[in-house]
Design a protein around this motif. Sequence first.
Motif, short mmCIF file in Angstrom:
data_model
loop_
_atom_site.label_atom_id
_atom_site.label_comp_id
_atom_site.label_asym_id
_atom_site.label_seq_id
_atom_site.Cartn_x
_atom_site.Cartn_y
_atom_site.Cartn_z
N PHE A 178 0.84 -1.20 0.00
CA PHE A 178 0.00 0.00 0.00
C PHE A 178 0.88 1.25 0.00
O PHE A 178 1.77 1.39 0.84
N ILE A 179 0.61 2.15 -0.92
CA ILE A 179 1.25 3.47 -0.92
C ILE A 179 0.15 4.51 -0.80
O ILE A 179 -0.74 4.59 -1.65
N ALA A 180 0.19 5.28 0.27
CA ALA A 180 -0.87 6.25 0.55
C ALA A 180 -0.33 7.67 0.53
O ALA A 180 0.77 7.93 1.05
N LYS A 181 -1.11 8.56 -0.04
CA LYS A 181 -0.81 10.00 0.01
C LYS A 181 -1.93 10.68 0.78
O LYS A 181 -3.11 10.52 0.44
N TYR A 182 -1.55 11.44 1.81
CA TYR A 182 -2.52 12.21 2.59
C TYR A 182 -2.54 13.64 2.07
O TYR A 182 -1.48 14.25 1.87
N TYR A 183 -3.74 14.16 1.87
CA TYR A 183 -3.89 15.48 1.26
C TYR A 183 -4.38 16.49 2.29
O TYR A 183 -5.17 16.18 3.18
N ASP A 184 -3.87 17.72 2.13
CA ASP A 184 -4.25 18.80 3.04
C ASP A 184 -3.99 20.13 2.35
O ASP A 184 -3.35 20.20 1.29
N THR A 185 -4.50 21.19 2.96
CA THR A 185 -4.22 22.53 2.47
C THR A 185 -2.80 22.93 2.86
O THR A 185 -2.15 22.24 3.65
N LYS A 186 -2.34 24.03 2.33
CA LYS A 186 -0.98 24.49 2.63
C LYS A 186 -0.78 24.73 4.12
O LYS A 186 0.29 24.46 4.68
N ASP A 187 -1.83 25.22 4.81
CA ASP A 187 -1.72 25.49 6.24
C ASP A 187 -2.28 24.35 7.10
O ASP A 187 -2.53 24.53 8.30
N LEU A 188 -2.49 23.17 6.48
CA LEU A 188 -2.82 21.94 7.20
C LEU A 188 -4.11 22.03 8.02
O LEU A 188 -4.20 21.50 9.13
N ILE A 189 -5.11 22.65 7.44
CA ILE A 189 -6.39 22.81 8.14
C ILE A 189 -7.04 21.46 8.44
O ILE A 189 -7.59 21.23 9.52
N LEU A 190 -6.98 20.52 7.48
CA LEU A 190 -7.63 19.23 7.66
C LEU A 190 -6.97 18.42 8.78
O LEU A 190 -7.64 17.88 9.66
N SER A 191 -5.65 18.35 8.76
CA SER A 191 -4.92 17.59 9.78
C SER A 191 -5.15 18.16 11.16
O SER A 191 -5.30 17.41 12.14
N GLU A 192 -5.18 19.48 11.26
CA GLU A 192 -5.39 20.11 12.57
C GLU A 192 -6.78 19.79 13.13
O GLU A 192 -6.98 19.82 14.35
N ASN A 193 -7.71 19.45 12.25
CA ASN A 193 -9.05 19.06 12.69
C ASN A 193 -9.24 17.54 12.71
O ASN A 193 -10.37 17.05 12.81
N LYS A 194 -8.11 16.81 12.62
CA LYS A 194 -8.11 15.33 12.65
C LYS A 194 -9.00 14.74 11.57
O LYS A 194 -9.65 13.71 11.75
N PHE A 195 -9.04 15.41 10.44
CA PHE A 195 -9.79 14.96 9.28
C PHE A 195 -8.80 14.34 8.31
O PHE A 195 -7.94 15.04 7.76
N SER A 196 -8.88 13.03 8.13
CA SER A 196 -7.92 12.32 7.29
C SER A 196 -8.48 12.16 5.88
O SER A 196 -9.57 11.62 5.68
N LEU A 197 -7.71 12.63 4.90
CA LEU A 197 -8.10 12.56 3.50
C LEU A 197 -6.93 11.96 2.72
O LEU A 197 -5.86 12.57 2.64
N ARG A 198 -7.13 10.77 2.17
CA ARG A 198 -6.01 10.11 1.50
C ARG A 198 -6.47 9.42 0.23
O ARG A 198 -7.64 9.08 0.06
N ILE A 199 -5.49 9.20 -0.66
CA ILE A 199 -5.64 8.29 -1.79
C ILE A 199 -4.59 7.21 -1.60
O ILE A 199 -3.39 7.51 -1.49
N ARG A 200 -5.03 5.97 -1.57
CA ARG A 200 -4.10 4.87 -1.32
C ARG A 200 -4.14 3.88 -2.47
O ARG A 200 -5.21 3.45 -2.89
N LYS A 201 -2.95 3.57 -2.99
CA LYS A 201 -2.84 2.50 -4.00
C LYS A 201 -2.81 1.18 -3.25
O LYS A 201 -1.86 0.90 -2.52
N GLU A 202 -3.86 0.41 -3.41
CA GLU A 202 -4.00 -0.88 -2.73
C GLU A 202 -3.86 -1.98 -3.78
O GLU A 202 -4.82 -2.32 -4.47
N ASP A 203 -2.63 -2.50 -3.92
CA ASP A 203 -2.33 -3.46 -4.98
C ASP A 203 -2.65 -2.81 -6.33
O ASP A 203 -1.96 -1.91 -6.75
N ASN A 204 -3.75 -3.20 -6.98
CA ASN A 204 -4.05 -2.66 -8.32
C ASN A 204 -5.14 -1.59 -8.32
O ASN A 204 -5.49 -1.08 -9.38
N ASP A 205 -5.67 -1.26 -7.14
CA ASP A 205 -6.74 -0.27 -7.06
C ASP A 205 -6.29 0.99 -6.35
O ASP A 205 -5.43 0.95 -5.47
#
Length: 215
Positions: free
Chosen positions: A37-64
């Motif tokens: 699994f390779i995951a990328k977590y996305y956030d704004t430049k000032d990390l608003i999502l992370s500071e609110n414990k809101f996890s937003l990711r795209i993860r390559k899971e094998d072929n999906d």
Amino acid sequence: MELEYKFYLKSNAYLNEVLHSNFWNEFKSDPWSKHHFIAKYYDTKDLILSENKFSLRIRKEDNDNVLTVKTPKFESDSGELSLRGEWNYLWQQDKPDISFLIDSLEGEIDNTYIDLMKSVKDEELYSNMTTDVIRYKKNILLSETQIEVVLDSGKLFGGKLSDEIHEMELELISGEETILFELVEVLKERFELMPGNKSKMQRCYELLEKSRKLS
């Protein structure tokens, strides 16, 4: 809703000991399956999502590729037990689509997070937090309760910094919560487990913050 225990293991070598332990033969279960699994977590430049414990990711899971949103509901004092909202979508785009998520999650997610997404809808999203993990997993059946056991090893990246990861996770798939709690107590007696009080995203976020302070 995701009910999950997380524990840290002391090294990759110890994780392999756990993986190959005869202990697992005592249970009715599937064999271990291996995934990358390779995951990328996305956030704004000032990390608003992370500071609110809101996890937003795209993860390559094998072929999906899977777009995932996670939000906190409950966390034990030790941090090893967490209850989180989780929503997954097969995904073909390079980045998350906040407008799509607002439309899809309206009525399913707390309005606080709908408002949070609306506040960043027009902002650029960055992927400065990444995980690269080899995952072993199996499903255990105890009475009528199904529990997923996961062993993760790999690396976390935040900005220019990185760290190793060696984790065990147990998630209730179906059945009785008490059976999960009992299994956890058995595992604590059998293996050297440390409470996993931070998610992968949280650890990446801390690395990114340290990286920014060093630059």
